[in-house]
Design a protein around this motif. Structure first.
Motif, short mmCIF file in Angstrom:
data_model
loop_
_atom_site.label_atom_id
_atom_site.label_comp_id
_atom_site.label_asym_id
_atom_site.label_seq_id
_atom_site.Cartn_x
_atom_site.Cartn_y
_atom_site.Cartn_z
N GLN A 20 0.82 -1.21 0.00
CA GLN A 20 0.00 0.00 0.00
C GLN A 20 0.86 1.26 0.00
N GLU A 21 1.94 1.25 0.77
CA GLU A 21 2.82 2.42 0.81
C GLU A 21 3.53 2.62 -0.52
N ILE A 37 -2.52 9.21 -18.17
CA ILE A 37 -2.75 7.83 -17.78
C ILE A 37 -3.77 7.19 -18.71
N LEU A 38 -3.66 5.88 -18.85
CA LEU A 38 -4.60 5.08 -19.63
C LEU A 38 -5.13 3.98 -18.72
N LEU A 39 -6.44 3.90 -18.59
CA LEU A 39 -7.03 2.75 -17.91
C LEU A 39 -6.93 1.59 -18.87
N LEU A 40 -5.88 0.80 -18.69
CA LEU A 40 -5.53 -0.21 -19.68
C LEU A 40 -6.50 -1.38 -19.70
N MET A 41 -7.00 -1.76 -18.54
CA MET A 41 -7.94 -2.89 -18.50
C MET A 41 -8.84 -2.73 -17.29
N THR A 42 -10.11 -2.65 -17.52
CA THR A 42 -11.10 -2.69 -16.44
C THR A 42 -12.05 -3.81 -16.78
N ASP A 43 -11.83 -4.96 -16.21
CA ASP A 43 -12.49 -6.18 -16.65
C ASP A 43 -13.34 -6.73 -15.52
N GLU A 44 -14.65 -6.82 -15.74
CA GLU A 44 -15.55 -7.46 -14.78
C GLU A 44 -15.34 -8.96 -14.89
N SER A 45 -14.82 -9.56 -13.83
CA SER A 45 -14.45 -10.98 -13.88
C SER A 45 -15.07 -11.72 -12.71
N ILE A 56 -8.44 -3.54 -12.07
CA ILE A 56 -8.11 -2.22 -12.61
C ILE A 56 -6.59 -2.08 -12.74
N TYR A 57 -6.15 -1.77 -13.97
CA TYR A 57 -4.76 -1.43 -14.25
C TYR A 57 -4.73 -0.04 -14.86
N LEU A 58 -3.58 0.59 -14.79
CA LEU A 58 -3.39 1.80 -15.58
C LEU A 58 -2.00 1.76 -16.21
N GLN A 59 -1.86 2.48 -17.30
CA GLN A 59 -0.58 2.59 -17.98
C GLN A 59 -0.18 4.05 -18.01
N THR A 60 1.07 4.31 -17.65
CA THR A 60 1.58 5.67 -17.65
C THR A 60 3.09 5.64 -17.84
N PHE A 72 -0.62 -2.13 -11.59
CA PHE A 72 -1.83 -2.72 -11.01
C PHE A 72 -2.36 -1.79 -9.93
N ILE A 73 -3.66 -1.46 -10.02
CA ILE A 73 -4.26 -0.55 -9.06
C ILE A 73 -4.99 -1.31 -7.95
N ASP A 74 -5.98 -2.13 -8.34
CA ASP A 74 -6.74 -2.80 -7.29
C ASP A 74 -7.68 -3.84 -7.90
N ILE A 75 -8.13 -4.75 -7.05
CA ILE A 75 -9.24 -5.65 -7.37
C ILE A 75 -10.36 -5.28 -6.42
#
Length: 279
Positions: A20-21, A37-45, A56-60, A72-75
């Protein structure tokens, strides 16, 4: 180190705290640098449990990196899988990470996802709702998902009787890495002649140039450091090459035209039928 690390729960809490830190530090760097930033993948799984989650991922581009970085941001747990609830969950997650609406309005330039109706529906999909909040974003259909669906369509259309036993062992489905591994394993064990053919074709020059070009394009689209802009440029360039080949005849097409003109195919005379059409 003491006795704390001997217990699984204590180790888990320490690792979570460190992660987290580290995430806070990376996100703070992105915000301070005002990086796009680009929200590279937001996939309902859906997992093996009945619960659904949002990945949730982002690309920068970080300051100390030459190439864009996937982060990687979060699940996030989803209480509902409607487009509105997924969109709200996504926005709440980004806000909790420190991305304000003002920052996203200035720096969010793209969102990529699969083409499920709930994600990319034109009237009430997640992407449509995100466009209402951020009209400037570019929508991109995930290239990996597009490739997976293309393979699935080809299998159903051209090889229904040859590989109809594959689904019975849960391969050739849209399950990404696990699916690919099962496919390769099944082919490797049960289709030795096919493996030998692929091995020969991999480095040989017997394949047509179009096949080789499409194979190279597929490999380039799978690079971890590829960006949406460069992927779009590569696809566009390949389309231009294919369009040009339609206008300028290749050797095989010229032979076909000659056969039609002379009505003779390998010394076999041909006749015009009632449904004859010119090329």
């Amino acid at each position: 180190m003491g006795h704390n690390l001997h217990f699984r729960n204590a180790c888990t809490n320490i690792i979570n705290h460190i992660a987290q830190e580290m995430r806070k530090t990376v996100i703070k760097t992105i915000i301070e640098a005002k990086s796009n930033i680009l929200l590279l993948m937001t996939d309902e799984s859906t997992t093996i449990s009945p619960l659904s989650s949002l990945i949730i991922y982002l690309q920068t581009k970080l300051l100390n990196k030459a190439e864009p970085t996937n982060i990687f941001i979060d699940i996030v747990k989803l209480d509902s899988v409607t487009a509105e609830d997924i969109c709200n969950t996504l926005l709440n997650c980004l806000e909790s990470m420190g991305f304000s609406k003002e920052f996203l309005n200035d720096n969010l330039i793209s969102i990529a996802t699969d083409r499920a109706a709930v994600m990319m529906g034109r009237r009430i999909g997640v992407v449509t709702l995100m466009n209402q909040h951020f009209p400037q974003i570019l929508v991109w259909h995930c290239a990996n998902h597009r490739l997976e669906l293309s393979v699935n369509d080809v299998i159903k259309r051209d090889f229904p009787s040859h590989v109809n036993h594959f689904p019975s062992v849960r391969i050739l489905g849209t399950r990404w890495v696990a699916s690919s591994f099962r496919i390769v394993s099944a082919v490797w064990k049960n289709f030795k002649a096919l493996v030998a053919h692929f091995t020969t074709a991999e480095g040989g020059q017997s394949r047509e140039s179009t096949d080789r070009e499409l194979s190279e394009l597929t490999l380039e689209l799978q690079l971890r450091d590829i960006t949406l802009y460069s992927a779009q440029q590569k696809i566009r360039n390949q389309l231009l090459v294919l369009e040009e080949r339609k206008l300028s005849c290749g050797p095989h097409y010229r032979k076909a035209l000659k056969v039609v003109q002379e009505l003779n195919f390998r010394r076999i005379p041909l006749e015009k039928g009632g449904n004859y059409q010119t090329f």
